[in-house]
Write a protein that holds these residues in place. Structure first.
Motif, short mmCIF file in Angstrom:
data_model
loop_
_atom_site.label_atom_id
_atom_site.label_comp_id
_atom_site.label_asym_id
_atom_site.label_seq_id
_atom_site.Cartn_x
_atom_site.Cartn_y
_atom_site.Cartn_z
N ILE A 61 7.94 -4.63 -4.70
CA ILE A 61 8.60 -3.32 -4.76
C ILE A 61 7.52 -2.25 -4.80
CG2 ILE A 61 10.07 -1.78 -6.14
CD1 ILE A 61 11.62 -4.26 -7.10
N LEU A 62 7.49 -1.41 -3.79
CA LEU A 62 6.49 -0.35 -3.67
C LEU A 62 6.91 0.83 -4.55
CD1 LEU A 62 5.01 1.02 -0.32
CD2 LEU A 62 5.74 2.53 -2.14
N CYS A 63 6.07 1.18 -5.51
CA CYS A 63 6.41 2.29 -6.41
C CYS A 63 5.69 3.57 -6.02
CB CYS A 63 6.04 1.94 -7.85
SG CYS A 63 7.21 0.82 -8.65
N PHE A 64 6.45 4.67 -6.08
CA PHE A 64 5.85 6.00 -5.89
C PHE A 64 5.42 6.53 -7.26
CE2 PHE A 64 7.24 5.72 -1.69
CZ PHE A 64 8.61 5.51 -1.60
N LEU A 65 4.25 7.16 -7.29
CA LEU A 65 3.74 7.73 -8.54
C LEU A 65 4.39 9.11 -8.73
CD1 LEU A 65 -0.06 6.77 -8.41
CD2 LEU A 65 1.85 5.52 -9.44
N ARG A 66 5.19 9.23 -9.77
CA ARG A 66 6.00 10.45 -9.93
C ARG A 66 5.18 11.66 -10.40
NH1 ARG A 66 10.33 7.97 -13.65
NH2 ARG A 66 11.51 9.89 -13.22
#
Ligand SMILES: [Zn+2]
Length: 349
Positions: A146-151
């Protein structure tokens, strides 16, 4: 055949929790980098570390909140440069997962942490995917990424990251949202999650770890997520709890993480019993096991040790929820649930 839980003594729980098949749905693979491996990779790659020894680095793992952890977590990831580094990191996790009888794992990874240092996103994804393939072949573990975006970064940067990952679309099951929650509401990423959904990617988001219930609602309404990561602050809103229960929206809860980051004072204060009591589809996960004091089995054993009101039924429900909430075809999920039923039925015999 229903499981006769009354015939399983609570004393049987530690062995049952260790040996039953389980899924892990909230594990940041960069958060599994043990200090020893950080030092090995630093030496292999000629990366200078701010700590003189493994012991000194480990002693720095005294956190006061999420940000104090993230500052060290991103520094730890700085040793990851080559495909083999990402493979070695993930393979080390899979060996531990196999020891915990995890049969399915969905791994978060933070590509922006690495592309910001000039590492190509393909290097990251190929290395992690190779470890997932080998884990399936040699350890019998089903694994997805799961590719996470850095918020704490912009939506434009998240959109660029998603586009850069498209050549590797077949290696990614979904997208997530992690890093500093306070001040970075889900609504900030409306467009990139819409793009991910249009691509057929699953969507999850950290919400309600440090952020308010409104962040959980935003993740549901605007990002249209299929799981909430953490979500423990949902109990502050009875209406939200009712909504989560009615929709069986999974919460990927991380008990040891919540204590290490001071979301709860001690495990005995954790609200996991109340989450289950409210009928929520809660699961237990390790989050960043190298930083928070343990992998999945340690989380389970410590949680049941600290919360005597959790019994055999709750143990079964937590493990079953993990399979129910996983992003796999129904027949694969049902096979694991059957194996789980068998483990508990054998304990009741
Ligand atoms: Zn997390």
């Amino acid at each position: 055949m229903p499981i006769d839980f009354a015939r399983i003594p609570r004393a049987a729980l530690p062995a049952l929790l260790r040996t039953a098949p389980k899924a892990e749905l909230h594990i940041h693979i960069e958060g599994s980098l043990e200090p020893e491996l950080i030092f090995q990779l630093a030496q292999r790659n000629g990366v200078a570390l701010a700590y003189p020894s493994v012991q000194a680095l480990r002693e720095a793992y005294a956190f006061t909140d999420l940000q104090s952890f993230l500052d060290i977590y991103y520094a730890g990831a700085s040793v990851l440069l080559h495909e083999l580094d990402f493979f070695d990191m993930a393979w080390a996790y899979f060996e531990r997962a196999a020891a915990d009888n995890i049969v399915h794992a969905e791994l978060f990874f933070d590509p922006q942490t690495h592309t910001a240092r000039g590492v190509d996103i393909g290097t990251v994804i190929r290395g992690l995917h190779h470890a997932c393939q080998r884990a399936h072949q040699e350890l019998g573990i089903s694994a997805s990424l799961i590719l996470c975006f850095l918020r704490h970064l912009s939506q434009d940067e998240a959109l660029a990251t998603l586009e850069a990952a498209l050549p590797y679309r077949q290696h990614i099951v979904g997208v997530g949202l992690d890093s500093s929650e306070r001040g970075h509401p889900p609504e900030k990423f409306t467009e990139v999650f819409a793009r991910a959904r249009a691509l057929g990617l699953r969507c999850v988001a950290h919400a309600g770890e440090e952020g308010p219930p409104a962040y959980i609602e935003g993740a549901l309404d605007v990002l249209q997520v299929q799981r909430i990561d953490h979500g423990v602050r949902c109990l502050e809103s009875p209406a939200l709890v009712q909504r989560l229960a009615a929709s069986r929206m999974p919460l990927t809860v991380c008990p040891l993480s919540n204590v290490k980051l001071c979301v709860f004072k001690t495990l005995a204060d954790h609200n996991l019993p109340a989450l289950l009591q409210a009928g929520l589809c809660a699961t237990v996960n390790s989050d960043d096991p190298a930083y928070f004091g343990g992998y999945l089995n340690t989380n389970l054993l410590a949680t049941f040790e600290a919360l005597p009101q959790l019994g055999v039924r709750e143990a079964y429900q937590l493990l079953r929820n993990g399979f129910e909430a996983s992003f796999v075809p129904a027949e694969q999920r049902d096979g694991w649930i059957a194996a789980l039923d068998q483990a508990f039925s054998a304990a009741a015999a």
